[in-house]
Design an enzyme around this catalytic site. Structure first.
Site, PDB file in Angstrom:
ATOM      1  CE  LYS A  76      23.363 -66.459  19.718  1.00  0.00           C
ATOM      2  NZ  LYS A  76      23.202 -65.300  20.631  1.00  0.00           N
ATOM      3  CB  SER A 151      19.309 -64.779  21.389  1.00  0.00           C
ATOM      4  OG  SER A 151      20.662 -64.339  21.411  1.00  0.00           O
ATOM      5  CB  SER A 175      21.642 -63.002  24.327  1.00  0.00           C
ATOM      6  OG  SER A 175      20.435 -62.360  24.001  1.00  0.00           O
TER       7      SER A 175
END
Length: 488
Positions: A76, A151, A175
């Site tokens: 990420k 997210s 998330s």
């Protein structure tokens, strides 16, 4: 090859059925071909990934072994990577190239994993749909008109589309678990402090936690073995031995007690989601587990408490981004104040600005006791609910998200509706507990996630529950049509 799990890739690498360079090039080609549609990556590390793969091949040829040696994964874009842009999905950090690796990235590199690139995300991890990234929204591989969740939507979408066999992610209010649910994959948020946050760009420091996204619980265990560590550079990282999370996957769950909170099956839960989750719990019963109805009475206060605490912490954390030392700086500032105002005004998106304003207000003189202190008291009550529940049950189960993936724009104009997407996941973060989402069915031809919540440091038990379910069901093997169309 793209349908192989991490465990299967690792075995084939050890058996010399293909090299790390070959499997890495294969996934890089898939990313370059398919991600034009999904936008799940911000940065692709073609050259660096192939260099890492070549190094892994040399180690494999020398007889070295390791569950992640030569296995390609994605990170990420919230984890700092030495020499590689780390944007956190924001214009503010569009030009930021860290001079160091986050501890998580370092741990995976030490395990011999190959980094394919950096995945897209909501700006500074603020969002539940992946619509707030400066680099554009990520599309859900199951239905490209729908969001992948946020997210960590980029990590979730790339796993679902078989662009990588595993990815790192972070979870501040859900998330990891919510996008895992919406994309039909396995997502694990460990106990707060189990994984180092050093080098992970902070959103809300008392809630943020790095974790894994994979297709199976077995792969999550393999990744967590490498990811979890004590880190003296992170004062919130807890010095507890890291067990071998793969060692207990095969344990029987017969006789274990599952707690089902009545508050997780009320208004707002879609019928398709409820049916899939209830069927999953019945499956566990057929496997010998006992089911017990429980109550988490302060669940309804989790979302309002979270949206005081998280913005308060974000307003402090994001104050460092001012255009002075690094990050976006406005053009031709007339003085220091003008530079601060315009750099932050131009660098941050609307959702980030909204949360900074809310947090600053909650912490301001005269309002601290009324909002922040009260929210912290509510947080303690929520944690006590879980402490009481785990005196009676081994694991808690319920839905991960109120509904399957929704269409772009459906909730972006209504922040409250968007915030309620995390209604079942936020309490876990407030209490610092580990949680997972695993696929448990389809509703409207889109994935539904079953959430598993455990007591502190019970990741091994959660992975055991998830693995046993995945031995009996095939929901984790279902793939979007775009993957089937590309199948070898």
């Amino acid at each position: 090859m793209h349908n192989l799990t991490i465990a299967e890739i690792s075995k084939k690498l050890q058996d010399k059925e293909f090299s790390s360079t070959e499997i890495t090039q294969y996934f890089l080609d898939r990313i370059n071909n398919l991600d034009k549609t999904l936008n799940s990556f911000i940065t692709i590390n073609d050259e660096a990934a192939l260099a890492q793969a070549a190094a892994a091949d040399q180690k494999l040829a020398a007889g070295e072994t390791g569950a992640l040696l030569g296995v390609p994964i994605a990170h990420k874009d919230i984890f700092c990577t030495n020499g590689i842009r780390t944007s956190c999905g924001s214009k503010m950090l569009d030009n930021f190239v860290p001079p160091y690796d986050a501890t998580v990235v370092e741990n995976f590199a030490n395990a011999g994993a190959v980094s394919l690139g950096k995945t897209n995300m909501d700006e500074f991890a603020m969002g539940s749909s992946n619509e707030t990234s400066y680099y554009g929204p990520v599309k859900n591989p199951w239905d490209t008109n729908c969001v992948p969740g946020g997210s960590s939507g980029g990590s979730a979408a790339c796993i679902a589309a078989r662009l990588a066999p595993g990815a790192t992610a972070t979870d501040t209010g859900g998330s990891i678990r919510q996008p895992a649910s919406l994309c039909g994959i396995t997502g694990l948020k460990p106990t707060y402090g189990r994984v180092s946050r050093w080098g992970m760009i902070a959103f809300a420091s008392s809630l943020d936690q790095g974790g894994t996204m994979t297709r199976t619980a077995e792969d999550s265990a393999i990744m967590l073995n490498a990811m979890a560590s004590f880190d003296a550079k992170d004062s919130t990282c807890i010095d507890e031995p890291v067990p071998d999370y793969t060692a207990t996957l095969a344990n029987s769950i017969a006789g274990k007690t599952i707690g089902v909170p009545k508050e997780y099956f009320g208004e707002g839960l879609s019928s398709g989601t409820q049916q899939a989750v209830e069927a999953a719990i019945k499956q566990y019963e057929s496997m010998g587990a006992k089911v017990k109805s429980i109550s988490l009475p302060h669940t309804h206060l989790a979302v309002p408490a979270y949206y005081v605490i998280a913005p308060a912490e974000c307003s402090a954390n994001l104050s460092r981004f001012d255009g002075v030392r690094y990050g976006h700086r406005c053009a031709d500032p007339k003085d220091l104040e003008d530079m601060y105002k315009r750099s932050r005004g131009e660098g941050f998106g609307n959702e980030v600005k909204r949360r900074i304003l809310v947090g600053t207000y909650a912490l301001s003189a005269g309002y601290y006791d009324a909002y922040y202190r009260k929210a912290m008291r509510v947080r303690r009550l929520i944690k006590q609910d879980f402490i009481d529940a785990f005196k009676e049950v081994d694991v808690i189960m319920g839905p991960t998200s109120p509904s399957p993936a929704f269409e772009f724009g459906a909730k972006s104009s209504d922040p409250v509706a968007m915030y309620l997407e995390d209604i079942y996941t936020i309490a876990t973060n407030l209490a610092g507990l580990p949680g997972m989402s695993i696929p448990c069915g389809l509703a409207d031809n889109k994935p539904v996630g079953l959430q598993l919540i455990g007591n502190v440091f019970s990741e091994a038990a959660l992975l055991n529950f998830a693995h046993q379910y995945q031995l009996e069901t095939n929901f984790h093997t279902l793939a979007p049509a775009m993957v089937n169309g590309e199948a070898n």
